[in-house]
Design a protein around this motif. Structure first.
Motif, PDB file in Angstrom:
ATOM      1  N   UNK A   4       0.850  -1.179   0.000  1.00 35.62           N
ATOM      2  CA  UNK A   4       0.000   0.000   0.000  1.00 35.62           C
ATOM      3  C   UNK A   4       0.898   1.246   0.000  1.00 35.62           C
ATOM      4  N   UNK A   5       0.736   2.076  -0.993  1.00 37.59           N
ATOM      5  CA  UNK A   5       1.511   3.301  -1.056  1.00 37.59           C
ATOM      6  C   UNK A   5       0.911   4.320  -0.100  1.00 37.59           C
ATOM      7  N   UNK A   6       1.763   4.976   0.672  1.00 41.91           N
ATOM      8  CA  UNK A   6       1.335   5.911   1.713  1.00 41.91           C
ATOM      9  C   UNK A   6       1.933   7.281   1.421  1.00 41.91           C
ATOM     10  N   UNK A   7       1.474   8.341   2.134  1.00 41.76           N
ATOM     11  CA  UNK A   7       1.963   9.690   1.839  1.00 41.76           C
ATOM     12  C   UNK A   7       3.477   9.836   1.817  1.00 41.76           C
ATOM     13  N   UNK A   8       4.192   9.124   2.698  1.00 37.65           N
ATOM     14  CA  UNK A   8       5.653   9.246   2.705  1.00 37.65           C
ATOM     15  C   UNK A   8       6.281   8.735   1.414  1.00 37.65           C
ATOM     16  N   UNK A   9       5.572   7.849   0.720  1.00 36.21           N
ATOM     17  CA  UNK A   9       6.104   7.308  -0.526  1.00 36.21           C
ATOM     18  C   UNK A   9       6.116   8.336  -1.659  1.00 36.21           C
ATOM     19  N   UNK A  10       5.315   9.383  -1.530  1.00 40.18           N
ATOM     20  CA  UNK A  10       5.252  10.389  -2.587  1.00 40.18           C
ATOM     21  C   UNK A  10       6.608  11.059  -2.752  1.00 40.18           C
ATOM     22  N   UNK A  11       7.182  11.546  -1.647  1.00 42.06           N
ATOM     23  CA  UNK A  11       8.476  12.236  -1.748  1.00 42.06           C
ATOM     24  C   UNK A  11       9.583  11.268  -2.144  1.00 42.06           C
ATOM     25  N   UNK A  12       9.527  10.038  -1.656  1.00 45.80           N
ATOM     26  CA  UNK A  12      10.539   9.054  -2.053  1.00 45.80           C
ATOM     27  C   UNK A  12      10.477   8.788  -3.548  1.00 45.80           C
ATOM     28  N   UNK A  13       9.264   8.672  -4.091  1.00 48.94           N
ATOM     29  CA  UNK A  13       9.112   8.430  -5.524  1.00 48.94           C
ATOM     30  C   UNK A  13       9.619   9.612  -6.341  1.00 48.94           C
ATOM     31  N   UNK A  14       9.332  10.831  -5.878  1.00 49.54           N
ATOM     32  CA  UNK A  14       9.785  12.022  -6.589  1.00 49.54           C
ATOM     33  C   UNK A  14      11.306  12.112  -6.563  1.00 49.54           C
ATOM     34  N   UNK A  15      11.920  11.895  -5.401  1.00 45.05           N
ATOM     35  CA  UNK A  15      13.372  12.031  -5.279  1.00 45.05           C
ATOM     36  C   UNK A  15      14.105  10.931  -6.047  1.00 45.05           C
ATOM     37  N   UNK A  16      13.671   9.691  -5.885  1.00 47.47           N
ATOM     38  CA  UNK A  16      14.302   8.611  -6.637  1.00 47.47           C
ATOM     39  C   UNK A  16      14.052   8.742  -8.119  1.00 47.47           C
ATOM     40  N   UNK A  17      12.810   9.079  -8.476  1.00 53.52           N
ATOM     41  CA  UNK A  17      12.489   9.274  -9.885  1.00 53.52           C
ATOM     42  C   UNK A  17      13.269  10.407 -10.502  1.00 53.52           C
ATOM     43  N   UNK A  18      13.599  11.430  -9.707  1.00 55.90           N
ATOM     44  CA  UNK A  18      14.341  12.574 -10.233  1.00 55.90           C
ATOM     45  C   UNK A  18      15.744  12.193 -10.683  1.00 55.90           C
ATOM     46  N   UNK A  19      16.334  11.219 -10.038  1.00 50.48           N
ATOM     47  CA  UNK A  19      17.654  10.739 -10.478  1.00 50.48           C
ATOM     48  C   UNK A  19      17.506   9.953 -11.778  1.00 50.48           C
ATOM     49  N   UNK A  20      16.527   9.074 -11.832  1.00 54.34           N
ATOM     50  CA  UNK A  20      16.300   8.292 -13.053  1.00 54.34           C
ATOM     51  C   UNK A  20      15.698   9.140 -14.182  1.00 54.34           C
ATOM     52  N   UNK A  21      15.315  10.387 -13.868  1.00 49.32           N
ATOM     53  CA  UNK A  21      14.753  11.279 -14.886  1.00 49.32           C
ATOM     54  C   UNK A  21      15.775  11.674 -15.946  1.00 49.32           C
ATOM     55  N   UNK A  22      17.049  11.611 -15.609  1.00 48.25           N
ATOM     56  CA  UNK A  22      18.114  11.895 -16.585  1.00 48.25           C
ATOM     57  C   UNK A  22      17.957  13.267 -17.227  1.00 48.25           C
ATOM     58  N   UNK A  23      17.582  14.243 -16.424  1.00 40.55           N
ATOM     59  CA  UNK A  23      17.448  15.601 -16.912  1.00 40.55           C
ATOM     60  C   UNK A  23      16.067  15.948 -17.412  1.00 40.55           C
ATOM     61  N   UNK A  24      15.174  14.958 -17.522  1.00 38.61           N
ATOM     62  CA  UNK A  24      13.820  15.193 -18.015  1.00 38.61           C
ATOM     63  C   UNK A  24      12.817  14.580 -17.063  1.00 38.61           C
ATOM     64  N   UNK A  25      11.868  13.814 -17.626  1.00 38.00           N
ATOM     65  CA  UNK A  25      10.945  13.046 -16.790  1.00 38.00           C
ATOM     66  C   UNK A  25       9.941  13.862 -16.022  1.00 38.00           C
ATOM     67  N   UNK A  26       9.617  15.083 -16.530  1.00 39.45           N
ATOM     68  CA  UNK A  26       8.588  15.884 -15.894  1.00 39.45           C
ATOM     69  C   UNK A  26       9.153  16.869 -14.883  1.00 39.45           C
ATOM     70  N   UNK A  27       8.348  17.198 -13.887  1.00 42.38           N
ATOM     71  CA  UNK A  27       8.696  18.193 -12.872  1.00 42.38           C
ATOM     72  C   UNK A  27       8.429  17.610 -11.493  1.00 42.38           C
TER      73      UNK A  27
END
Length: 359
Positions: A4-27
């Motif tokens: 079950x994804x919980x509120x704390x997972x939102x920031x973790x997903x954004x921060x981890x996703x930001x590295x895998x974004x490779x300069x793009x991947x949204x905002x």
């Protein structure tokens, strides 16, 4: 696996996703908006593909457009829900789950709100662990297929009268440019849902566990000691810092195909580095034009504190680190092994990609 994804997972997903974004991947703020909107509805369930029967229907929740912030765009959470609803209506069958085409600052969370709103799961699989410029590069090897697929889109800048909805059917490679043109007409960024396929196909062709990778990386960043974020990123991923220096020149332009294309030159005291951009970082050369990294390697610019810096926020004179994960260290989907996805990228950038990517 069920989580079950919980509120704390939102920031973790954004921060981890930001590295895998490779300069793009949204905002990042767009990702937080999507995640928080999902949590306001309920708790999305993240499941492994093994939790679904082989014949369950799965589609890809995505966003299409140029992430460098050079256009007037508007995309609401409801647009992602609408795009999924349009596809489900066109399919005439219920979707059991959603995957995403790539990780990114916001794209890791693309499926959370429509999944919890429409009563389906978030499947822990991605079309590509890192972000990429074209929909075909996250299409699980369907880019070269002549089989007709459904792709939908919804969104646009309302005050400009640019809101668009569309439902398309056709071979993936033929339809993908249509949705990209819609993204441009809508203001540069549009929500989409595409390519309904059976779970059996996802199991064989996706990069499994891709969302969990982003969450684990984000959790490590959140838990890092002061000054230890770069070490945490390298430690969790097995990546390294390829270069460090100041941005000497940035030449990136927006095109009518909703791409940001160009180069960023880095003065690192070792002959310099050139980062090739097509929405995301696609390759790195040294000053002698020797290739150092190529998609699907993870290539990301970080500030000295370890915060990912998107292409749109890279400024001349700024100090950046170039972070690199070789492709051998990440799960690869059929998308990145498909030779048909590379010619459009090579033509746009004027460099080789396929020879290195497929080696």
């Amino acid at each position: 696996m069920r989580r079950r994804l919980v509120p704390a997972d939102v920031e973790a997903a954004v921060l981890g996703g930001s590295v895998f974004a490779c300069g793009g991947g949204g905002w990042a703020d767009h990702g937080r908006m999507l995640g928080n909107a999902a949590m306001a509805v309920g708790s999305p369930e993240l499941i492994s593909i093994d939790e679904l029967s082989d014949d369950a229907w799965i589609a890809t929740a995505a966003a299409i457009g140029a992430p460098a912030g050079t256009t007037q765009w508007e995309m609401r959470g409801e647009d992602y829900v609408r795009a999924v609803a349009l596809l489900q209506e066109a399919l005439g069958m219920p979707l059991a789950g959603l995957i995403v085409g790539q990780n990114g600052m916001s794209s890791t969370l693309n499926g959370w709100l429509p999944a919890v709103t429409l009563g389906m799961a978030v499947v822990d699989a991605v079309g590509d662990v890192r972000a990429h410029p074209t929909g075909d590069m996250g299409s699980l090897g369907l880019a070269g297929s002549s089989e007709p697929m459904i792709q939908t889109a919804a969104g646009g800048h309302r005050d400009s009268g640019a809101y668009i909805e569309l439902v398309t059917r056709g071979a993936t490679a033929r339809v993908s440019p249509v949705l990209r043109a819609a993204a441009d007409q809508s203001g540069g960024f549009i929500a989409s849902c595409r390519n309904p396929i059976r779970a059996e196909y996802v199991r064989e062709h996706a990069a499994l566990g891709g969302i969990s990778l982003a969450l684990a990386l984000g959790e490590a960043i959140l838990g890092a000691a002061p000054g230890g974020v770069v070490d945490a990123i390298c430690g969790v991923t097995g990546g390294t810092i390829l270069a460090r220096g100041r941005v000497a020149e940035k030449q990136v332009r927006y095109t009518a195909q909703a791409f940001d294309i160009g180069t960023i030159r880095l003065d690192d005291g070792a002959g310099g580095k050139v980062l090739h951009v097509m929405n995301e970082y696609m390759a790195v050369d040294d000053g002698a034009d020797v290739r150092l990294a190529t998609y699907p390697d993870v290539i990301t610019t970080l500030d000295p504190e370890g915060r990912p810096v998107s292409v749109g926020h890279v400024e001349e004179g700024a100090e950046v680190l170039v972070f690199h994960i070789p492709k051998a260290r990440i799960p690869l989907s059929s998308s990145v092994r498909d030779p048909s996805v590379y010619p459009v990228v090579e033509q746009a950038l004027g460099i080789s990609i396929a020879a290195e990517a497929l080696a």
